[in-house]
Write a protein that holds these residues in place. Structure first.
Motif, PDB file in Angstrom:
ATOM      1  N   ASP A 213       0.853  -1.469   0.259  1.00 30.00           N
ATOM      2  CA  ASP A 213       0.488  -0.100  -0.101  1.00 30.00           C
ATOM      3  C   ASP A 213       0.667   1.003   0.211  1.00 30.00           C
ATOM      4  OD1 ASP A 213      -2.365  -1.754  -0.196  1.00 30.00           O
ATOM      5  OD2 ASP A 213      -2.443  -1.236   2.033  1.00 30.00           O
ATOM      6  N   VAL A 214       1.716   0.868   0.286  1.00 30.24           N
ATOM      7  CA  VAL A 214       2.745   2.442   1.425  1.00 30.24           C
ATOM      8  C   VAL A 214       3.093   2.744  -0.008  1.00 30.24           C
ATOM      9  CG1 VAL A 214       4.524   3.564   2.236  1.00 30.24           C
ATOM     10  CG2 VAL A 214       2.818   2.091   3.455  1.00 30.24           C
ATOM     11  N   ILE A 215       3.846   1.544  -1.090  1.00 32.44           N
ATOM     12  CA  ILE A 215       5.050   1.931  -1.683  1.00 32.44           C
ATOM     13  C   ILE A 215       4.468   1.608  -3.254  1.00 32.44           C
ATOM     14  CG2 ILE A 215       7.137   0.642  -3.279  1.00 32.44           C
ATOM     15  CD1 ILE A 215       7.900  -0.749  -0.315  1.00 32.44           C
ATOM     16  N   TYR A 216       3.875   0.841  -3.621  1.00 28.85           N
ATOM     17  CA  TYR A 216       2.760   1.242  -5.039  1.00 28.85           C
ATOM     18  C   TYR A 216       1.289   1.351  -5.036  1.00 28.85           C
ATOM     19  CZ  TYR A 216       7.071  -1.961  -5.832  1.00 28.85           C
ATOM     20  OH  TYR A 216       8.229  -2.300  -6.037  1.00 28.85           O
ATOM     21  N   ARG A 217       0.745   1.828  -4.147  1.00 25.65           N
ATOM     22  CA  ARG A 217      -0.510   1.916  -4.127  1.00 25.65           C
ATOM     23  C   ARG A 217      -1.369   1.846  -5.118  1.00 25.65           C
ATOM     24  NH1 ARG A 217       0.414   8.087  -2.784  1.00 25.65           N
ATOM     25  NH2 ARG A 217       1.874   8.441  -0.253  1.00 25.65           N
ATOM     26  N   ASP A 218      -2.385   1.766  -6.101  1.00 26.91           N
ATOM     27  CA  ASP A 218      -3.209   1.373  -7.333  1.00 26.91           C
ATOM     28  C   ASP A 218      -2.068   0.625  -7.693  1.00 26.91           C
ATOM     29  OD1 ASP A 218      -4.552   2.960  -5.404  1.00 26.91           O
ATOM     30  OD2 ASP A 218      -4.749   4.880  -7.063  1.00 26.91           O
ATOM     31  N   ASN A 219      -0.740   0.323  -7.882  1.00 31.84           N
ATOM     32  CA  ASN A 219      -0.329  -0.078  -9.157  1.00 31.84           C
ATOM     33  C   ASN A 219       0.122  -1.516  -8.393  1.00 31.84           C
ATOM     34  OD1 ASN A 219       1.251   2.775  -9.570  1.00 31.84           O
ATOM     35  ND2 ASN A 219       0.260   2.602 -10.755  1.00 31.84           N
ATOM     36  N   TYR A 220      -0.441  -1.774  -8.002  1.00 33.35           N
ATOM     37  CA  TYR A 220      -0.970  -3.442  -7.427  1.00 33.35           C
ATOM     38  C   TYR A 220      -2.280  -4.626  -7.258  1.00 33.35           C
ATOM     39  CZ  TYR A 220      -1.456  -3.683  -2.246  1.00 33.35           C
ATOM     40  OH  TYR A 220      -1.894  -3.642  -1.658  1.00 33.35           O
ATOM     41  N   LYS A 221      -2.163  -5.681  -7.524  1.00 25.56           N
ATOM     42  CA  LYS A 221      -3.237  -6.554  -7.045  1.00 25.56           C
ATOM     43  C   LYS A 221      -2.722  -7.352  -6.260  1.00 25.56           C
ATOM     44  CE  LYS A 221      -7.236  -8.667  -8.625  1.00 25.56           C
ATOM     45  NZ  LYS A 221      -8.558  -8.074 -10.112  1.00 25.56           N
ATOM     46  N   LEU A 222      -3.310  -8.036  -5.243  1.00 28.01           N
ATOM     47  CA  LEU A 222      -2.639  -9.543  -3.892  1.00 28.01           C
ATOM     48  C   LEU A 222      -4.596  -9.734  -3.835  1.00 28.01           C
ATOM     49  CD1 LEU A 222      -0.906 -10.352  -2.481  1.00 28.01           C
ATOM     50  CD2 LEU A 222      -1.345  -9.367  -0.549  1.00 28.01           C
ATOM     51  N   ASP A 223      -4.124 -11.332  -4.501  1.00 23.73           N
ATOM     52  CA  ASP A 223      -5.199 -12.106  -4.570  1.00 23.73           C
ATOM     53  C   ASP A 223      -4.590 -13.339  -3.252  1.00 23.73           C
ATOM     54  OD1 ASP A 223      -6.912 -10.665  -5.202  1.00 23.73           O
ATOM     55  OD2 ASP A 223      -6.219 -11.199  -7.280  1.00 23.73           O
ATOM     56  N   LYS A 224      -5.759 -13.851  -2.521  1.00 23.53           N
ATOM     57  CA  LYS A 224      -5.341 -14.773  -1.971  1.00 23.53           C
ATOM     58  C   LYS A 224      -7.022 -15.346  -1.873  1.00 23.53           C
ATOM     59  CE  LYS A 224      -1.676 -13.423   1.232  1.00 23.53           C
ATOM     60  NZ  LYS A 224      -1.475 -12.881   2.704  1.00 23.53           N
ATOM     61  N   PHE A 225      -6.949 -16.925  -1.907  1.00 29.17           N
ATOM     62  CA  PHE A 225      -8.194 -17.238  -2.193  1.00 29.17           C
ATOM     63  C   PHE A 225      -8.031 -19.324  -2.071  1.00 29.17           C
ATOM     64  CE2 PHE A 225      -6.699 -16.092  -6.373  1.00 29.17           C
ATOM     65  CZ  PHE A 225      -7.013 -17.405  -7.182  1.00 29.17           C
ATOM     66  N   VAL A 226      -9.133 -19.998  -1.646  1.00 28.02           N
ATOM     67  CA  VAL A 226      -9.383 -21.436  -1.121  1.00 28.02           C
ATOM     68  C   VAL A 226     -10.047 -22.235  -2.157  1.00 28.02           C
ATOM     69  CG1 VAL A 226      -9.812 -23.318  -0.019  1.00 28.02           C
ATOM     70  CG2 VAL A 226      -8.598 -20.693   0.307  1.00 28.02           C
ATOM     71  N   GLU A 227      -9.258 -22.864  -3.093  1.00 34.56           N
ATOM     72  CA  GLU A 227     -10.332 -23.469  -4.236  1.00 34.56           C
ATOM     73  C   GLU A 227     -10.147 -25.402  -3.527  1.00 34.56           C
ATOM     74  OE1 GLU A 227      -8.549 -23.122  -8.486  1.00 34.56           O
ATOM     75  OE2 GLU A 227      -9.610 -21.208  -8.324  1.00 34.56           O
ATOM     76  N   GLY A 228     -10.994 -25.490  -3.215  1.00 36.31           N
ATOM     77  CA  GLY A 228     -11.251 -27.025  -2.698  1.00 36.31           C
ATOM     78  C   GLY A 228      -9.969 -27.035  -1.514  1.00 36.31           C
TER      79      GLY A 228
END
Length: 250
Positions: A213-228
Motif C-alpha cells: 500500500d505504501v510503495i505501490y498504492r494503485d499499481n499492485y493487486k494481491l489476491d488470496k483465495f481457496v479452491e477446494g
C-alpha cells in the motif's frame, strides 16, 4: 452631461480592471501558497513513508532470520547442501534489503535461493514445482523498481501451511515477468491438521499488505483465495506504471 457619462464609463472600466487585477494577484499568491503547501505535504508524506518502511524492515528482517536459521538448524544433516543458498539469502538480507529498491532480477534470484533452503524440510518425493516465465531482455527487469523481500510472506506461508505428508500434496511457485509486470503465484494443498496457535502471531501477511500500500498504492493487486483444498496467493505489480508515477513525482 456627456462629459459626466464618459467619465463614469471610464471610471467603471478602471474600477472593474482594478478589481480584476487585484483578484488575479490574489489568485496567483493563493496558487503559490497551495503549491508550497503541496510540496511540504509531499515531503512530509515521503518522510512518513520512509519511517513506516523503516519500522516494517525492523520487524521483517529478524523475523526472516529466525525462520531461515530454524530451518537450517532443524535439518542440520542437510546443511552442507544448502550453504550456497544460505549465503545468497544472507547477503541479500544484509545488503540489498536495506535499499529502497532492488531489481526484479535480484528479488527473483533471492526467492529461488530461499526456496532451496526451505526445500530441505521436504521429502525427496514431495511435489515442489518451480516455474519461471521471464523476459529477461525487457529494460525494467534490471532496473531498481522492486521493494526487497516482497516474495517472503507468500512463499513462507506455503511451506508453513501446506500438507507436507499427504501423498498428493504439493507446493507450486510461479514467477512471471513480461510486459514490465511482475507476478508471483504460490499454491499449496492445505494441511488437514489444525495449526498450533502461537502467543505471538507472525507479522508477515499484514506487513506485506502495508508495504504494498505504501510503495505501490494503485499499481499492485494481491489476491488470496481457496479452491477446494488448495490455497492460492497471487501478487501482481505493474512496474511500468509505478515508474511513471515515480518520475512524475520528481
Amino acid at each position: 452631461m456627456a462629459d459626466t457619462t464618459t467619465f463614469n464609463y471610464y471610471l467603471t472600466i478602471f474600477l472593474v480592471a482594478t478589481i480584476i487585477a487585484i483578484l488575479l494577484i490574489l489568485w496567483i499568491k493563493q496558487r503559490k501558497n497551495i503549491e508550497a503547501l503541496q510540496k511540504q505535504l509531499s515531503i512530509v508524506e515521503n518522510k512518513l513513508h520512509e519511517q513506516q518502511l523503516s519500522e516494517m524492515d525492523y520487524k521483517l528482517n529478524p523475523h526472516l532470520f529466525k525462520n531461515v536459521l530454524n530451518t537450517i538448524q532443524s535439518h542440520a544433516y542437510q546443511t552442507y547442501h544448502s550453504l550456497n543458498s544460505l549465503s545468497s539469502v544472507l547477503d541479500y538480507i544484509l545488503y540489498e534489503s536495506k535499499k529502497k529498491y532492488v531489481t526484479p532480477h535480484q528479488e527473483i534470484d533471492f526467492a529461488l535461493s530461499l526456496i532451496e533452503i526451505y526445500r530441505i524440510k521436504l521429502s525427496p518425493l514431495f511435489d515442489l514445482k518451480i516455474k519461471k516465465q521471464m523476459r529477461e531482455n525487457e529494460p525494467l527487469f534490471d532496473q531498481r523498481l522492486m521493494a526487497p523481500l516482497l516474495c517472503i510472506d507468500l512463499i513462507e506461508n506455503a511451506f508453513k501451511h501446506a500438507d507436507l505428508q499427504s501423498p498428493n500434496s504439493f507446493i507450486s511457485v510461479t514467477f512471471v515477468f513480461k510486459e514490465n509486470i511482475f507476478s508471483l503465484t504460490v499454491a499449496n494443498k492445505i494441511s488437514s491438521k489444525t495449526p498450533l496457535k502461537k502467543e505471538r502471531q507472525g507479522v508477515g501477511t499484514d506487513l506485506l499488505t502495508r508495504r504494498l500500500d505504501v510503495i505501490y498504492r494503485d499499481n499492485y493487486k494481491l489476491d488470496k483465495f481457496v479452491e477446494g483444498d488448495v490455497y492460492i496467493a497471487h501478487l501482481k505489480i505493474d512496474l511500468l506504471e509505478h515508474k511513471a508515477k515515480m518520475l512524475a513525482a520528481r
